[in-house]
Design an enzyme around this catalytic site. Structure first.
Site, PDB file in Angstrom:
ATOM      1  N   GLN B 182       0.819  -1.222   0.000  1.00 33.55           N
ATOM      2  CA  GLN B 182       0.000   0.000   0.000  1.00 33.55           C
ATOM      3  C   GLN B 182       0.848   1.267   0.000  1.00 33.55           C
ATOM      4  O   GLN B 182       0.322   2.370  -0.142  1.00 33.55           O
ATOM      5  CB  GLN B 182      -0.921   0.008   1.234  1.00 33.55           C
ATOM      6  CG  GLN B 182      -2.023  -1.030   1.179  1.00 33.55           C
ATOM      7  CD  GLN B 182      -3.062  -0.740   0.112  1.00 33.55           C
ATOM      8  OE1 GLN B 182      -3.223   0.408  -0.321  1.00 33.55           O
ATOM      9  NE2 GLN B 182      -3.754  -1.777  -0.347  1.00 33.55           N
ATOM     10  N   SER B 202       3.224  -4.614  -5.047  1.00 32.19           N
ATOM     11  CA  SER B 202       2.277  -5.124  -6.026  1.00 32.19           C
ATOM     12  C   SER B 202       2.028  -4.039  -7.061  1.00 32.19           C
ATOM     13  O   SER B 202       1.611  -2.933  -6.728  1.00 32.19           O
ATOM     14  CB  SER B 202       0.968  -5.505  -5.328  1.00 32.19           C
ATOM     15  OG  SER B 202      -0.007  -5.795  -6.295  1.00 32.19           O
ATOM     16  N   ALA B 203       2.259  -4.377  -8.341  1.00 27.24           N
ATOM     17  CA  ALA B 203       2.237  -3.360  -9.402  1.00 27.24           C
ATOM     18  C   ALA B 203       0.867  -2.720  -9.578  1.00 27.24           C
ATOM     19  O   ALA B 203       0.771  -1.537  -9.874  1.00 27.24           O
ATOM     20  CB  ALA B 203       2.702  -3.985 -10.714  1.00 27.24           C
ATOM     21  N   HIS B 204      -0.210  -3.485  -9.379  1.00 25.37           N
ATOM     22  CA  HIS B 204      -1.523  -2.923  -9.705  1.00 25.37           C
ATOM     23  C   HIS B 204      -2.001  -1.921  -8.668  1.00 25.37           C
ATOM     24  O   HIS B 204      -3.041  -1.299  -8.848  1.00 25.37           O
ATOM     25  CB  HIS B 204      -2.565  -4.031  -9.935  1.00 25.37           C
ATOM     26  CG  HIS B 204      -3.091  -4.684  -8.695  1.00 25.37           C
ATOM     27  ND1 HIS B 204      -4.272  -4.299  -8.108  1.00 25.37           N
ATOM     28  CD2 HIS B 204      -2.604  -5.694  -7.948  1.00 25.37           C
ATOM     29  CE1 HIS B 204      -4.494  -5.070  -7.043  1.00 25.37           C
ATOM     30  NE2 HIS B 204      -3.503  -5.912  -6.922  1.00 25.37           N
ATOM     31  N   THR B 240       8.653 -18.362 -16.964  1.00 26.60           N
ATOM     32  CA  THR B 240       8.860 -17.337 -17.992  1.00 26.60           C
ATOM     33  C   THR B 240       8.366 -15.992 -17.470  1.00 26.60           C
ATOM     34  O   THR B 240       7.270 -15.884 -16.944  1.00 26.60           O
ATOM     35  CB  THR B 240       8.101 -17.718 -19.277  1.00 26.60           C
ATOM     36  OG1 THR B 240       8.652 -18.942 -19.760  1.00 26.60           O
ATOM     37  CG2 THR B 240       8.254 -16.646 -20.345  1.00 26.60           C
ATOM     38  N   CYS B 328      -9.604  -8.068  -0.714  1.00 29.26           N
ATOM     39  CA  CYS B 328      -9.304  -9.497  -0.609  1.00 29.26           C
ATOM     40  C   CYS B 328     -10.176 -10.154   0.459  1.00 29.26           C
ATOM     41  O   CYS B 328     -10.131 -11.356   0.653  1.00 29.26           O
ATOM     42  CB  CYS B 328      -7.827  -9.708  -0.305  1.00 29.26           C
ATOM     43  SG  CYS B 328      -6.801  -9.205  -1.683  1.00 29.26           S
TER      44      CYS B 328
END
Lengths: 385, 392
Positions: B182, B202-204, B240, B328
Site C-alpha cells: 500500500q 504489487s504493481a496494480h 517465464t 481481498c
C-alpha cells in the site's frame, strides 16, 4: 532487408491481435479488483468468469475445475506439490524428460522427505506405460508425466498411463504446456486429474496459465492469502491476462485443427528439405506421434550454438534446446535420456513453427541451413578428429 | 462544479493502468514477444527490457538490481518472503508478525504454523492501529528467524515505524520483512533507510497492471524459492517472465516515485478535507486509525447503526465506488480483523467504509462525496431506527 523468420514458438508466441483487442479495456477502463463487490469489481469479475468458461468449454470440463495461475511453471509446481503435500509424505513418479518446472519441484519434494522415481524414455523420447506400472508403490502419491516434451515433441502415452494410475488409485498430473491448443486433449478419456496449460505458448500473454483440477482431487494450495480462485490460489487475479488467455483459447478452438495440419506439413517440408541437402542429420523424437510444429534436428559433428548464431545472422530465430535451459553448454538432458550419442546430441537445433510460418519461410531456412552446416563442418569438425 | 462520474475512491483495492505505463508495455505483447530465456535476438531484447525494468525498480528501492525479484503479485511476494525465509531457516522456528497484516501474510503464517512446525507470535496493536516497536522487541526469541510488519495498513492506512522495528530485529539476528504493497508512491521505499531485508510490492496498486509484483531480497539473505523450475530471477523464482507486465511495473514505479512529493502533499490535503468534512457533517462518525500517521490516501470510518455494505450500495447508486475494507476480504461475513485488532466491537466493525484516494482524485470528487455521504448515512440510520421500532 534481411528476412525475419521466427521458429521459436515453443519458447513463446506473439499475442494474437484479437487477444490484444480483448484485453485492452481491462487495463484502464474495466480495471476493478474482481474481489470488490461494487460495479468496477463485478465487471472485472465478469471478464474473469467469461475467460474461465471459454477455457472450460474448450477442455470440456466444468469451469469451477479451472484455477488461474501466473504461468506454466506455477501450474506445474502447484499440481505436483499440491498433490504431494496434501498427503504429507510418500513417493512421486515422473520422467527424466520433464520440464524443469516438474523435475526441480520433485527434487524439492525429495529434499523435504519424499521419494521419487524418474522413469526412463525410449529412443523416441516416450515413456513406457509398463514402467509406470512397475514403479507404482503402495505409498505413491502422484504421477507427473508431460503430454509432449518441448524439445523433441514426442507425444506421451498419457491414456495408458492414466488407466494404470486409475487402477492403482494414484492421481495423475500432466504438463500440457506444449500441447494445449495444439493437439486434442480429453481429460476424462485420458485419465488426467490435473493438467497444466499456459497462455503465452498459444498466442496469449505471458504471466498467465491454468491448472485443471478434477473435482474431488485431494490438493492443497501453495499460495495463501485471500479467498481467490475458491481458496485454491490466493492473489488478485491478473484480469487482462486472464481475459486474453480466454480469448486466445477461443481462437485456438477455431484454428487448432487446420493449423495442426498446415504446420505439420510445413514441419515435414522443413525436415525433408534439410535431410535431402545435409548429410549426417537426424530428426529427434517420434516421426509421426509428435507435436505438429516441432522439429528437433541433430547435426552430427557441429555445435548447436554455432548453427543458432549462424541462422541468427540470416534473420532466423531457432533454439539450441529448451529456452529455460539455454546458456548451458551441456547437451540437452532430454536427448541424453533418449540415448543420443554425444557427437549427435551436441548438435541439436529445435525449430518450432507456428501461425506466422509460411512455406517460403521454411524454404528460406532450408536454403540457409545447408551451406551453413557445410561451412561449419569444414571449419570446425567437432569430435571428428 | 460537478465532477465526472463515476467517482472511484477504491484505489487501495486497485488502480487503472497509467497511459504512459500502458505505452511502455505495449510493444511487449505483439512485437517484442521473445522469451527472455531464449538466446535468439527476440529473446535477448525481451531480457534487456526486463533488466531495464529491474533497474527502474532498484532505483525506487535504493537497492542493487540483483536484489529485485519479479513475482506474480503482492500475495506471491508475501508468501515467498515468509515461506522462503522459513524453508531456509537453520534450526530457527519462530516467526513474528502482527494482528493487522494483509491476508497474504496471515495465510502464509498459518500455513507455516500448520504444516512446517513454525511458531508464530502475532503482536497486537494499540487502538490507533500502530505497532509498538517495544512490543515487537519483547516478542523476539533467540530462535526468531523473521519479523514481518506491513509498512502501511491496507484498511485503515496507518503507517508503521518499520525503521525502528527493523533496528531491533536485525540487532537480534532475525530478518526483517515489510509488506509495502500500500505504500508505493506514498512512502519512502529506500530499503537501507527502512533497514529491511525483504520488501513486497504489487504493481496494480501503482498504476501498472495486475499480475506483477516485486520482492526485494537483500544480498546474502537466505531464501528458498517457492516456485521451482528454470533459472529465471537468479533461481529465486522460476517461470517465464511476464515481460509486458514487468516493463509496466518498472515504468510505473519510476513514475510514481518521481511524483511522490507533490502527489502526497496534494492528496493529504484532500484526505484531511474528507476526514474533517465527514466528522463535521456525520454525527458519531468514528475515524479508524491514527489521525496523522496514516497514508495520504486513506479515510476509514465506522458509521455506527448502519452496515458499511449498505452505505456502499447507496453510494454506488450515486455512481460513487468505495469499499468496506480489504478487497481481498470483500464478501466475507466476518468483521475486519484489523478493526477488531484496534478494539472495535464486531457490531461497530461491520459499519466501516474505506474511502481511498488516488492520483486521479480531484477536490470536486471529494466535495461531491462530502455532499452525498451525510444524507445517505442519515437516511439509512432513520430506516434502521424505524426498523428496530417495528420489530420490537
Amino acid at each position: 532487408m534481411t528476412r525475419r523468420v521466427y521458429l521459436d514458438h515453443n519458447a513463446s508466441t506473439p499475442v494474437h491481435p484479437e487477444v490484444v483487442t480483448e484485453m485492452t479495456p481491462y487495463f484502464a477502463d474495466v480495471y476493478g479488483n474482481p474481489s470488490s463487490v461494487h460495479g468496477f469489481g463485478r465487471d472485472a469479475r465478469e471478464g474473469v468468469d467469461v475467460a474461465r468458461e471459454r477455457i472450460a468449454t474448450f477442455l470440456r470440463v466444468p469451469p469451477d475445475q479451472i484455477v488461474f495461475t501466473s504461468g506454466g511453471t506455477e501450474s506445474d509446481n502447484f499440481g505436483v506439490k499440491g498433490l504431494a503435500l496434501a498427503r504429507g509424505r510418500g513417493h512421486v513418479i515422473t520422467s527424466r524428460i520433464e520440464h524443469h518446472a516438474v523435475l526441480r519441484t520433485v527434487q524439492a519434494l525429495e529434499a523435504q522427505g519424499f521419494t521419487a522415481t524418474y522413469l526412463p524414455v525410449d529412443a523416441y523420447g516416450a515413456v513406457d506405460p509398463d514402467d509406470v506400472r512397475k514403479a507404482i508403490r503402495p505409498d505413491t502419491v502422484a504421477i507427473s508425466v508431460m503430454h509432449a516434451n518441448s524439445e523433441v515433441g514426442t507425444l506421451q502415452p498419457i491414456t495408458e498411463i492414466g488407466r494404470i494410475a486409475r487402477e492403482h488409485g494414484v492421481p495423475v498430473h500432466v504438463d500440457a504446456v506444449q500441447t494445449f491448443g495444439k493437439v486434442p486433449i480429453d481429460v476424462d478419456a485420458m485419465g488426467i486429474d490435473l493438467l497444466s496449460f499456459s497462455a503465452h505458448k498459444i498466442y496469449g500473454p505471458k504471466g498467465v496459465a491454468g491448472l485443471y483440477i478434477r473435482k474431488g482431487t485431494k490438493m492443497v494450495a501453495i499460495q495463501h492469502g485471500g479467498e481467490h480462485e475458491r481458496r485454491r490460489r490466493a492473489g488478485t487475479e491478473n484480469v487482462p491476462g486472464i481475459v486474453g488467455f480466454g480469448k486466445a483459447v477461443e481462437v485456438r478452438g477455431r484454428e487448432m485443427h487446420d493449423e495442426a495440419r498446415r504446420v505439420s506439413a510445413l514441419r515435414d517440408r522443413l525436415w525433408e528439405g534439410i535431410a535431402a541437402r545435409v548429410p549426417d542429420v537426424r530428426l529427434n523424437g517420434h516421426p509421426t506421434n509428435r507435436l505438429p510444429g516441432t522439429a528437433s534436428l541433430c547435426y552430427r559433428h557441429v555445435e548447436s550454438e554455432s548453427i543458432v548464431l549462424g541462422l541468427d545472422l540470416k534473420g532466423i530465430a531457432v533454439s539450441a534446446g529448451s529456452a529455460c535451459t539455454s546458456g548451458n553448454v551441456e547437451p540437452s538432458y532430454v536427448l541424453v535420456a533418449m540415448g543420443l550419442p554425444l557427437d549427435w546430441a551436441m548438435g541439436a537445433v529445435r525449430s518450432s513453427l507456428g501461425r506466422s510460418t509460411t512455406a517460403e519461410d521454411v524454404d528460406y531456412v532450408v536454403d540457409s541451413v545447408a551451406p551453413l552446416v557445410q561451412k561449419l563442418r569444414q571449419a570446425l569438425p567437432v569430435g571428428a578428429a | 462544479m460537478t465532477p465526472h462520474r463515476p467517482i472511484y475512491l477504491d484505489y487501495a483495492s486497485t488502480t487503472p493502468v497509467h497511459p504512459l505505463v500502458r505505452r511502455a508495455m505495449e510493444p511487449y505483447l505483439q512485437l517484442e514477444f521473445g522469451n527472455p530465456s531464449s538466446l535468439s535476438p527476440p529473446g535477448r531484447r525481451a531480457a534487456a527490457a526486463v533488466e531495464r525494468a529491474r533497474a527502474q525498480a532498484a532505483g525506487a528501492l535504493g537497492c542493487h538490481d540483483d536484489e529485485v525479484v519479479f513475482t506474480s503479485g503482492g500475495s506471491e511476494s508475501d508468501n515467498l518472503a515468509l515461506k522462503g525465509a522459513a524453508l531456509a531457516r537453520r534450526g530457527k522456528r519462530h516467526l513474528v508478525t502482527t494482528t493487522i497484516e494483509h491476508s497474504a501474510i496471515l495465510g502464509a503464517a498459518r500455513d507455516l504454523q500448520e504444516h512446517f512446525g513454525v511458531d508464530v507470535t502475532y503482536v497486537p496493536v494499540g487502538e490507533q492501529g500502530i505497532v509498538d516497536p517495544a512490543a515487537v522487541g519483547a516478542a523476539l526469541r533467540p530462535d526468531t528467524f523473521l519479523v514481518s510488519v506491513m509498512l502501511a495498513n491496507n484498511e485503515i492506512g496507518t503507517l508503521q515505524p518499520i525503521a525502528d522495528i527493523a533496528r531491533l530485529v536485525r540487532d537480534r539476528g532475525a530478518l526483517m520483512h515489510t509488506d509495502a504493497v500500500q505504500a508505493a508512491g506514498f512512502l519512502d521505499l529506500d530499503v537501507d533507510r527502512l533497514g529491511v531485508d525483504l520488501l513486497s510490492l504489487s504493481a496494480h496498486k501503482f498504476y501498472a497492471p495486475k499480475g506483477v509484483g516485486i520482492l526485494y531480497v537483500r544480498r546474502g539473505t537466505a531464501l528458498a524459492p517457492l516456485i521451482h523450475g528454470g533459472d529465471q530471477e537468479r533461481q529465486r523464482r522460476a517461470g517465464t517472465e511476464n515481460v509486458a507486465g514487468i516493463v509496466a511495473c518498472g515504468a510505473a514505479l519510476e513514475l510514481v516515485e518521481a511524483h511522490r512529493p507533490e502527489t502526497c502533499a496534494r492528496l493529504a490535503v484532500l484526505r484531511d478535507r474528507l476526514v474533517e468534512g465527514i466528522e463535521a457533517t456525520v454525527p458519531g462518525a468514528l475515524l479508524n486509525g491514527d489521525r496523522e500517521r496514516r497514508l495520504p490516501t486513506n479515510a476509514n470510518f465506522c458509521f455506527r447503526d448502519v452496515q458499511g455494505e449498505t452505505i456502499l450500495l447507496e453510494l454506488e447508486r450515486e455512481d460513487v465506488y468505495a469499499s468496506s475494507g480489504s478487497a481481498c476480504h470483500a464478501g466475507s461475513q466476518d468483521p475486519s480483523h484489523v478493526l477488531l485488532a484496534i478494539g472495535r466491537s464486531p457490531e461497530i466493525a461491520h459499519t466501516a467504509v474505506r474511502l481511498s484516494l488516488g492520483a486521479p482524485t480531484t477536490r470536486a470528487e471529494v466535495d461531491h462525496v462530502l455532499e452525498l455521504l451525510p444524507s445517505v448515512v442519515d437516511r439509512l440510520r432513520r430506516d434502521h431506527r424505524s426498523l428496530s421500532f417495528t420489530s420490537s
